[in-house]
Design a protein around this motif. Structure first.
Motif, mmCIF file in Angstrom:
data_model
loop_
_atom_site.group_PDB
_atom_site.id
_atom_site.type_symbol
_atom_site.label_atom_id
_atom_site.label_comp_id
_atom_site.label_asym_id
_atom_site.label_seq_id
_atom_site.Cartn_x
_atom_site.Cartn_y
_atom_site.Cartn_z
ATOM 1 N N ASP A 291 28.071 19.366 39.209
ATOM 2 C CA ASP A 291 27.123 18.830 38.233
ATOM 3 C C ASP A 291 25.881 19.704 38.093
ATOM 4 O OD1 ASP A 291 26.558 18.102 40.923
ATOM 5 O OD2 ASP A 291 25.101 16.608 40.217
ATOM 6 N N GLU A 292 25.775 20.778 38.868
ATOM 7 C CA GLU A 292 24.633 21.687 38.792
ATOM 8 C C GLU A 292 25.099 23.075 38.407
ATOM 9 O OE1 GLU A 292 21.419 21.840 41.615
ATOM 10 O OE2 GLU A 292 22.161 20.035 42.595
ATOM 11 N N ASP A 293 24.253 23.815 37.703
ATOM 12 C CA ASP A 293 24.537 25.205 37.348
ATOM 13 C C ASP A 293 23.638 26.122 38.179
ATOM 14 O OD1 ASP A 293 25.233 27.604 36.273
ATOM 15 O OD2 ASP A 293 24.377 27.226 34.283
ATOM 16 N N LEU B 51 20.046 27.939 49.171
ATOM 17 C CA LEU B 51 19.984 27.281 50.471
ATOM 18 C C LEU B 51 19.128 26.019 50.405
ATOM 19 C CD1 LEU B 51 19.616 30.382 52.836
ATOM 20 C CD2 LEU B 51 21.639 28.965 52.497
ATOM 21 N N GLY B 52 18.015 26.107 49.683
ATOM 22 C CA GLY B 52 17.150 24.943 49.560
ATOM 23 C C GLY B 52 17.834 23.788 48.845
ATOM 24 N N ARG B 53 18.512 24.100 47.746
ATOM 25 C CA ARG B 53 19.212 23.049 47.000
ATOM 26 C C ARG B 53 20.361 22.463 47.821
ATOM 27 N NH1 ARG B 53 19.726 24.006 40.520
ATOM 28 N NH2 ARG B 53 17.553 24.564 40.082
ATOM 29 N N ARG C 296 27.163 31.727 44.587
ATOM 30 C CA ARG C 296 26.897 30.770 43.513
ATOM 31 C C ARG C 296 28.157 29.998 43.141
ATOM 32 N NH1 ARG C 296 23.567 35.284 40.103
ATOM 33 N NH2 ARG C 296 21.489 34.976 41.044
ATOM 34 N N LYS C 297 29.307 30.680 43.116
ATOM 35 C CA LYS C 297 30.568 29.997 42.834
ATOM 36 C C LYS C 297 30.859 28.936 43.884
ATOM 37 C CE LYS C 297 33.061 33.725 40.425
ATOM 38 N NZ LYS C 297 34.256 34.623 40.501
ATOM 39 N N MET C 298 30.555 29.259 45.144
ATOM 40 C CA MET C 298 30.766 28.283 46.211
ATOM 41 C C MET C 298 29.882 27.059 46.009
ATOM 42 S SD MET C 298 31.132 30.656 49.632
ATOM 43 C CE MET C 298 32.667 31.532 49.965
ATOM 44 N N TYR C 299 28.641 27.279 45.600
ATOM 45 C CA TYR C 299 27.747 26.153 45.344
ATOM 46 C C TYR C 299 28.286 25.314 44.189
ATOM 47 C CZ TYR C 299 23.448 23.493 44.644
ATOM 48 O OH TYR C 299 22.541 22.476 44.520
ATOM 49 N N ARG C 300 28.793 25.985 43.159
ATOM 50 C CA ARG C 300 29.320 25.273 41.992
ATOM 51 C C ARG C 300 30.551 24.447 42.355
ATOM 52 N NH1 ARG C 300 29.758 29.419 39.052
ATOM 53 N NH2 ARG C 300 27.657 29.357 38.166
ATOM 54 N N LEU C 301 31.387 24.960 43.278
ATOM 55 C CA LEU C 301 32.545 24.190 43.730
ATOM 56 C C LEU C 301 32.117 22.923 44.462
ATOM 57 C CD1 LEU C 301 35.012 26.923 45.097
ATOM 58 C CD2 LEU C 301 35.377 25.413 43.143
ATOM 59 N N ARG C 302 31.046 23.001 45.223
ATOM 60 C CA ARG C 302 30.581 21.853 45.993
ATOM 61 C C ARG C 302 29.864 20.841 45.112
ATOM 62 N NH1 ARG C 302 27.522 23.718 51.372
ATOM 63 N NH2 ARG C 302 27.641 21.461 51.685
#
Length: 321
Positions: free
Chosen positions: A132-134, A144-146, A123-129
């Motif tokens: 603007d999303e939580d 993965l879908g998002r 989740r932290k990796m997704y937040r770094l990329r």
């Protein structure tokens, strides 16, 4: 005779920090040898000296030959070495870690071994990329879908920005020329980023295999880290290169990527991101930490005791060797 980089030559024991190195150096149609603590690239135009301790990743293109002594000094200085062909990059070698501490490796193993913390790092990796999303509370499938939707949106946005036609991601492994110009540029940028991420991961002493999103491959964590910068750097740059002309896509992408990495201080950012992902929030990401050459032994209750001594009863304190 010429010299690449104005940084002074260093001995293997005076290694340059990862974030201060050249992101990558590409060589082709030459013989790579060693001269003291530099490597040399000799071709028909002469000999170029490159301080080995300033290299993050060395990309060896078609027509290159490398000597045992050159590989020896590259290994001592922690540089990653990739063999690059017309059909993309293949990673074949790596150097030693620049850090003598196992703190990051142990932190990575702890985070990876617990399913909850492993998901939280993802989740932290997704937040770094996508700041603007939580992603709090999202499952792996939802992440993965998002991520897939955001990457598709990035492709479409960059196509609209540059005017480059986009017909979808098309890449046949082992056949670099099968795709159109923009697909070739995306592939070249991605493969270079994999080499750079591998160099940073190994130089920090982390395990390339213990991934939090990718799994089951010896480079899972490398793929995780490289993907952090796909939509921010890799894809936009590939469309910029493809918008200029279609000739010599691979080499033009590498040169443009090297410039962009320098402009954005990507190596420094990559080091900080890995530390933020793996270390407790109270740790300072930019702090190099205690990198002394210290070995301890693990005792009960996570207590560390001195190594090199015999801990058997009344003889405690005797030298073990």
């Amino acid at each position: 005779m010429s010299t690449v980089s104005q940084r002074p030559a260093l001995t293997p024991r005076r290694l340059t920090r990862t974030d201060e190195r050249l992101s990558f150096v590409y060589l082709e149609r030459c013989t790579v040898h060693r001269d003291a603590n530099a490597i040399t690239a000799q071709d028909a135009e002469g000999t170029t000296h490159i301080p080995s301790a300033t290299i993050g990743t060395l990309l060896l293109g078609p027509g290159t030959r490398v000597t045992h002594q050159a590989m020896s000094v590259l290994g001592e200085t922690g540089a990653a070495v990739c063999w690059v062909g017309e059909h993309g990059v293949r990673y074949y070698a790596s150097g030693r870690a620049l850090s003598r501490s196992s703190a990051l490796m142990e932190a990575q193993a702890r985070q990876w071994a617990n399913p909850r913390s492993r998901l939280e790092v993802a989740r932290k990796m997704y937040r770094l990329r996508f700041p603007d999303e939580d992603p709090a509370g999202l499952t792996r499938r939802e992440l993965l879908g998002r991520e897939g939707r955001r990457v598709k949106d990035c492709y479409r946005a960059q196509a609209a920005r540059t005017g480059v036609p986009w017909r979808g991601r098309r890449y046949i492994p082992g056949d670099f020329t099968s795709g159109d110009a923009v697909n070739q540029a995306i592939t070249a940028a991605a493969q270079c980023m994999y080499g750079i991420a591998h160099a940073v991961v190994t130089s920090l002493g982390c395990s390339p295999a213990l991934g939090f999103i990718h799994s089951g491959h010896e480079l899972s964590f490398v793929l995780d880290i490289a993907d952090l910068y796909k939509t921010d750097i890799g894809i936009p740059l590939a469309f910029d290169v493809a918008a200029q002309e279609e000739d010599d896509i691979g080499s033009r992408t590498r040169r443009a990527l090297r410039d962009r990495i320098t402009e954005t201080s990507l190596l420094n950012r990559c080091v900080d991101d890995i530390k933020r992902l793996l270390l407790p929030e109270t740790a300072e990401p930019s702090d190099p930490g205690d990198d002394r050459d210290v070995v301890t032994l693990q005792s009960d209750h996570d207590h560390q005791v001195a190594s090199g001594v015999n801990h058997d009863g009344p003889d405690y304190g005797d030298q073990l060797w």
